[in-house]
Write a protein that holds these residues in place. Sequence first.
Motif, PDB file in Angstrom:
ATOM      1  N   GLY A  71       0.783  -1.235   0.000  1.00  0.00           N
ATOM      2  CA  GLY A  71       0.000   0.000   0.000  1.00  0.00           C
ATOM      3  C   GLY A  71       0.813   1.282   0.000  1.00  0.00           C
ATOM      4  O   GLY A  71       0.288   2.344   0.336  1.00  0.00           O
ATOM      5  N   ARG A  72       2.095   1.218  -0.374  1.00  0.00           N
ATOM      6  CA  ARG A  72       2.968   2.400  -0.391  1.00  0.00           C
ATOM      7  C   ARG A  72       2.934   3.129   0.955  1.00  0.00           C
ATOM      8  O   ARG A  72       3.104   2.500   1.977  1.00  0.00           O
ATOM      9  N   ALA A  73       2.695   4.466   0.960  1.00  0.00           N
ATOM     10  CA  ALA A  73       2.830   5.229   2.210  1.00  0.00           C
ATOM     11  C   ALA A  73       1.728   4.856   3.196  1.00  0.00           C
ATOM     12  O   ALA A  73       0.550   4.953   2.861  1.00  0.00           O
ATOM     13  N   ASN A 119      -7.365  10.392  -8.826  1.00  0.00           N
ATOM     14  CA  ASN A 119      -7.175   9.139  -8.087  1.00  0.00           C
ATOM     15  C   ASN A 119      -5.736   8.663  -7.938  1.00  0.00           C
ATOM     16  O   ASN A 119      -5.402   7.992  -6.964  1.00  0.00           O
ATOM     17  N   ASN A 120      -4.914   8.911  -8.906  1.00  0.00           N
ATOM     18  CA  ASN A 120      -3.497   8.531  -8.834  1.00  0.00           C
ATOM     19  C   ASN A 120      -2.755   9.324  -9.895  1.00  0.00           C
ATOM     20  O   ASN A 120      -3.376  10.054 -10.680  1.00  0.00           O
ATOM     21  N   ASN A 121      -1.448   9.180  -9.924  1.00  0.00           N
ATOM     22  CA  ASN A 121      -0.673   9.991 -10.852  1.00  0.00           C
ATOM     23  C   ASN A 121      -0.872   9.546 -12.297  1.00  0.00           C
ATOM     24  O   ASN A 121      -0.779  10.355 -13.216  1.00  0.00           O
ATOM     25  N   ALA A 122      -1.156   8.263 -12.499  1.00  0.00           N
ATOM     26  CA  ALA A 122      -1.459   7.807 -13.864  1.00  0.00           C
ATOM     27  C   ALA A 122      -2.678   8.579 -14.390  1.00  0.00           C
ATOM     28  O   ALA A 122      -2.693   9.045 -15.533  1.00  0.00           O
ATOM     29  N   SER A 123      -3.701   8.732 -13.541  1.00  0.00           N
ATOM     30  CA  SER A 123      -4.877   9.517 -13.934  1.00  0.00           C
ATOM     31  C   SER A 123      -4.502  10.977 -14.184  1.00  0.00           C
ATOM     32  O   SER A 123      -5.052  11.613 -15.085  1.00  0.00           O
ATOM     33  N   GLU A 147       8.206   2.970 -19.036  1.00  0.00           N
ATOM     34  CA  GLU A 147       7.173   2.218 -18.323  1.00  0.00           C
ATOM     35  C   GLU A 147       7.489   2.298 -16.838  1.00  0.00           C
ATOM     36  O   GLU A 147       8.615   2.066 -16.419  1.00  0.00           O
ATOM     37  N   ILE A 148       6.468   2.637 -16.039  1.00  0.00           N
ATOM     38  CA  ILE A 148       6.649   2.740 -14.594  1.00  0.00           C
ATOM     39  C   ILE A 148       5.625   1.843 -13.922  1.00  0.00           C
ATOM     40  O   ILE A 148       4.431   1.993 -14.136  1.00  0.00           O
ATOM     41  N   GLY A 149       6.111   0.895 -13.130  1.00  0.00           N
ATOM     42  CA  GLY A 149       5.204   0.067 -12.337  1.00  0.00           C
ATOM     43  C   GLY A 149       4.238  -0.764 -13.149  1.00  0.00           C
ATOM     44  O   GLY A 149       3.057  -0.796 -12.858  1.00  0.00           O
ATOM     45  N   VAL A 196       9.026  13.410 -18.490  1.00  0.00           N
ATOM     46  CA  VAL A 196       8.670  12.353 -17.538  1.00  0.00           C
ATOM     47  C   VAL A 196       9.914  11.939 -16.770  1.00  0.00           C
ATOM     48  O   VAL A 196      10.951  11.642 -17.367  1.00  0.00           O
ATOM     49  N   HIS A 197       9.803  11.903 -15.441  1.00  0.00           N
ATOM     50  CA  HIS A 197      10.937  11.444 -14.634  1.00  0.00           C
ATOM     51  C   HIS A 197      11.006   9.917 -14.718  1.00  0.00           C
ATOM     52  O   HIS A 197      10.059   9.227 -14.338  1.00  0.00           O
ATOM     53  N   PRO A 198      12.096   9.366 -15.245  1.00  0.00           N
ATOM     54  CA  PRO A 198      12.197   7.898 -15.342  1.00  0.00           C
ATOM     55  C   PRO A 198      12.458   7.303 -13.968  1.00  0.00           C
ATOM     56  O   PRO A 198      13.564   6.890 -13.652  1.00  0.00           O
ATOM     57  N   SER A 199      11.402   7.271 -13.144  1.00  0.00           N
ATOM     58  CA  SER A 199      11.543   7.041 -11.707  1.00  0.00           C
ATOM     59  C   SER A 199      12.310   5.801 -11.326  1.00  0.00           C
ATOM     60  O   SER A 199      13.141   5.822 -10.432  1.00  0.00           O
ATOM     61  N   ASN A 200      12.007   4.669 -11.961  1.00  0.00           N
ATOM     62  CA  ASN A 200      12.443   3.408 -11.374  1.00  0.00           C
ATOM     63  C   ASN A 200      13.655   2.773 -12.041  1.00  0.00           C
ATOM     64  O   ASN A 200      13.911   1.602 -11.860  1.00  0.00           O
ATOM     65  N   ALA A 224       5.583  18.592 -16.517  1.00  0.00           N
ATOM     66  CA  ALA A 224       6.596  17.693 -15.951  1.00  0.00           C
ATOM     67  C   ALA A 224       5.920  16.687 -15.027  1.00  0.00           C
ATOM     68  O   ALA A 224       5.303  17.078 -14.030  1.00  0.00           O
ATOM     69  N   ASP A 225       6.036  15.414 -15.392  1.00  0.00           N
ATOM     70  CA  ASP A 225       5.558  14.353 -14.505  1.00  0.00           C
ATOM     71  C   ASP A 225       6.729  13.944 -13.624  1.00  0.00           C
ATOM     72  O   ASP A 225       7.609  13.208 -14.054  1.00  0.00           O
ATOM     73  N   ILE A 226       6.747  14.475 -12.373  1.00  0.00           N
ATOM     74  CA  ILE A 226       7.895  14.185 -11.492  1.00  0.00           C
ATOM     75  C   ILE A 226       7.686  12.901 -10.701  1.00  0.00           C
ATOM     76  O   ILE A 226       8.597  12.408 -10.050  1.00  0.00           O
ATOM     77  N   GLY A 227       6.479  12.375 -10.725  1.00  0.00           N
ATOM     78  CA  GLY A 227       6.248  11.044 -10.151  1.00  0.00           C
ATOM     79  C   GLY A 227       6.221  10.981  -8.639  1.00  0.00           C
ATOM     80  O   GLY A 227       5.166  10.773  -8.034  1.00  0.00           O
ATOM     81  N   SER A 228       7.377  11.195  -8.008  1.00  0.00           N
ATOM     82  CA  SER A 228       7.525  10.805  -6.598  1.00  0.00           C
ATOM     83  C   SER A 228       6.761  11.677  -5.616  1.00  0.00           C
ATOM     84  O   SER A 228       6.451  11.238  -4.516  1.00  0.00           O
ATOM     85  N   PHE A 265       2.216  14.590  -9.813  1.00  0.00           N
ATOM     86  CA  PHE A 265       2.913  13.634  -8.945  1.00  0.00           C
ATOM     87  C   PHE A 265       1.912  12.780  -8.168  1.00  0.00           C
ATOM     88  O   PHE A 265       0.723  13.090  -8.097  1.00  0.00           O
ATOM     89  N   SER A 266       2.427  11.694  -7.573  1.00  0.00           N
ATOM     90  CA  SER A 266       1.619  10.757  -6.789  1.00  0.00           C
ATOM     91  C   SER A 266       1.426  11.273  -5.365  1.00  0.00           C
ATOM     92  O   SER A 266       2.304  11.940  -4.817  1.00  0.00           O
ATOM     93  N   GLY A 267       0.316  10.880  -4.745  1.00  0.00           N
ATOM     94  CA  GLY A 267       0.082  11.249  -3.353  1.00  0.00           C
ATOM     95  C   GLY A 267       0.730  10.301  -2.369  1.00  0.00           C
ATOM     96  O   GLY A 267       1.022  10.666  -1.233  1.00  0.00           O
ATOM     97  N   ASP A 268       0.972   9.042  -2.792  1.00  0.00           N
ATOM     98  CA  ASP A 268       1.379   8.013  -1.820  1.00  0.00           C
ATOM     99  C   ASP A 268       2.820   7.551  -2.001  1.00  0.00           C
ATOM    100  O   ASP A 268       3.203   6.487  -1.548  1.00  0.00           O
ATOM    101  N   LYS A 269       3.627   8.387  -2.675  1.00  0.00           N
ATOM    102  CA  LYS A 269       5.068   8.088  -2.717  1.00  0.00           C
ATOM    103  C   LYS A 269       5.747   9.011  -1.697  1.00  0.00           C
ATOM    104  O   LYS A 269       5.396   8.963  -0.530  1.00  0.00           O
ATOM    105  N   LEU A 270       6.708   9.846  -2.140  1.00  0.00           N
ATOM    106  CA  LEU A 270       7.465  10.643  -1.171  1.00  0.00           C
ATOM    107  C   LEU A 270       6.615  11.704  -0.472  1.00  0.00           C
ATOM    108  O   LEU A 270       7.003  12.221   0.574  1.00  0.00           O
TER     109      LEU A 270
HETATM  110  C1  LIG Z   1       4.761   6.386 -10.004  1.00  0.00           C
HETATM  111  C2  LIG Z   1       4.739   7.198 -11.231  1.00  0.00           C
HETATM  112  C3  LIG Z   1       3.595   7.261 -12.033  1.00  0.00           C
HETATM  113  C4  LIG Z   1       2.351   6.497 -11.683  1.00  0.00           C
HETATM  114  O1  LIG Z   1       1.806   7.053 -10.522  1.00  0.00           O
HETATM  115  P1  LIG Z   1       0.616   6.297  -9.723  1.00  0.00           P
HETATM  116  O2  LIG Z   1       0.296   7.232  -8.607  1.00  0.00           O
HETATM  117  O3  LIG Z   1       1.163   4.994  -9.292  1.00  0.00           O
HETATM  118  O4  LIG Z   1      -0.504   6.160 -10.691  1.00  0.00           O
HETATM  119  C5  LIG Z   1       3.624   8.051 -13.151  1.00  0.00           C
HETATM  120  N1  LIG Z   1       4.742   8.738 -13.488  1.00  0.00           N
HETATM  121  C6  LIG Z   1       5.868   8.717 -12.751  1.00  0.00           C
HETATM  122  C7  LIG Z   1       7.059   9.505 -13.191  1.00  0.00           C
HETATM  123  C8  LIG Z   1       5.902   7.939 -11.593  1.00  0.00           C
HETATM  124  O5  LIG Z   1       7.019   7.892 -10.852  1.00  0.00           O
END
Ligand SMILES: *Cc1c(COP(=O)(O)O)cnc(C)c1O
Length: 428
Positions: A71-73, A119-123, A147-149, A196-200, A224-228, A265-270
């Motif tokens: 469940g992440r954070a 709902n999430n960062n993908a949305s 591709e992320i996750g 797009v931040h290549p997060s992973n 900018a999709d910073i993701g974290s 960015f995502s709510g449940d990462k950093l």
């Molecule tokens: C994690 C991430 C996503 C997806 O975010 P979710 O909240 O899991 O949907 C999209 N873009 C980046 C850069 C990410 O790090």
Amino acid sequence: MTAPSRPPSVDTLARSLSASGLPHPILVDIARAAIDAGDVESAPARADAFRRTLLTPVVNATGVLLHTNLGRAPLAHHQDAAAQTVEFDLASGQRGSRQAAVGQLFARLCGAEAAMVVNNNASAVLLVVAALAAGRDVPVSRGESVEIGGSFRVPEVLQQSGARLVDVGTTNRTRLADYATAIDRSDVDAAIVLKVHPSNYRVEGFVEDTSVADLATLDVPVVADIGSGLIDAHCPWLPGAPPAWLAGEPAAVQTLADGADLVTFSGDKLLGGPQAGIIVGRADLVDPCLRHPLARALRPGGLVLGALQQTALTYLDRRVVADIPFWKMVATPLADLRTRADDIVTAVVDRHPTARVEPSEALPGAGSAPGVTMPSVAVVVDGDVLEPLRRHSPPVIARSRDQRTALDMRAVDPSEDRVVIDALLGPR
Ligand SMILES: *Cc1c(COP(=O)(O)O)cnc(C)c1O
């Protein structure tokens, strides 16, 4: 010879399982399946197996702080069963915006004009591209077509949004001139540039990407999709300097200050909040996102809005380390972890004579800061005891390798140390 006893009725067997706490209709299904299998004796084990398929709070001793499977954070959020001003404006008594309360707080937090949440960062990325670029072109660096996750793939998100992806540069190097050339092409109608931040993952060696500051000199808005969801690279909520493992992680405040027109960015990462996606930046670009039909499909409910509001207020109040579990884990001094690990070893050493404290390395997780670790300590016991630890109530999730099991302390709350001890001691 006595005749074989007849199997009990489904109902009788189901009632005999009531101590499992499962609802009667579920127990009826389980009882019927056990009888059909000619294995009445298995009914309690079947009930137990079912119970273990339900969502269950666990102790995260994996050392992965934001564990996607867990469940992440983690976040505590209490809400009374009361009506709430989700879409009600107290000043006018009229219908209000579901996005107003949380939007203004995230805008303030990030130093931007406007914000909204989904709902999430993908949305968030899907909505931004659909609202700003459907039927038009979106230049993306070949090095950021990532591709992320598992199922978030930039080319597929763009396709779903109705925008056309324009590949820019090469896998390892993309310069500002590559973007400018793509935008100037007569067959390209660029609506936004997407970074797009290549997060992973990390590419090393002969690599170059184009900074947000450089992209901001182009004639099209930069998204900018910073993701974290790191809010501020300076981490003003931490007692000391930002931890070394955060270097290289893009932050919302700085990305906007560098000239990004929108940041997602995502709510449940950093960030350390509930699962959500945050869109923050120029009001005239957030507005079309608010009005797009997808916004309705992607909107969060009152529970998530309440948790996000609480998270934003916690940041604005600088109560982050005390109140956001992820940052509490990050800020815990190594010496504290070691003291707690020592106490656990002392408590279990009769049962596990080889129990010991070892240095360990914890990971932020959730695809944030790939390849970096933070110092931690683990309680280590010989053998692979993952299964009995998972069987404990509440379950403890650890990691094992080479016939040793390590329980990393960094994601374990001090209030959970007793659970770790009991799980290691096992049933008595
Ligand atoms: C994690 C991430 C996503 C997806 O975010 P979710 O909240 O899991 O949907 C999209 N873009 C980046 C850069 C990410 O790090």
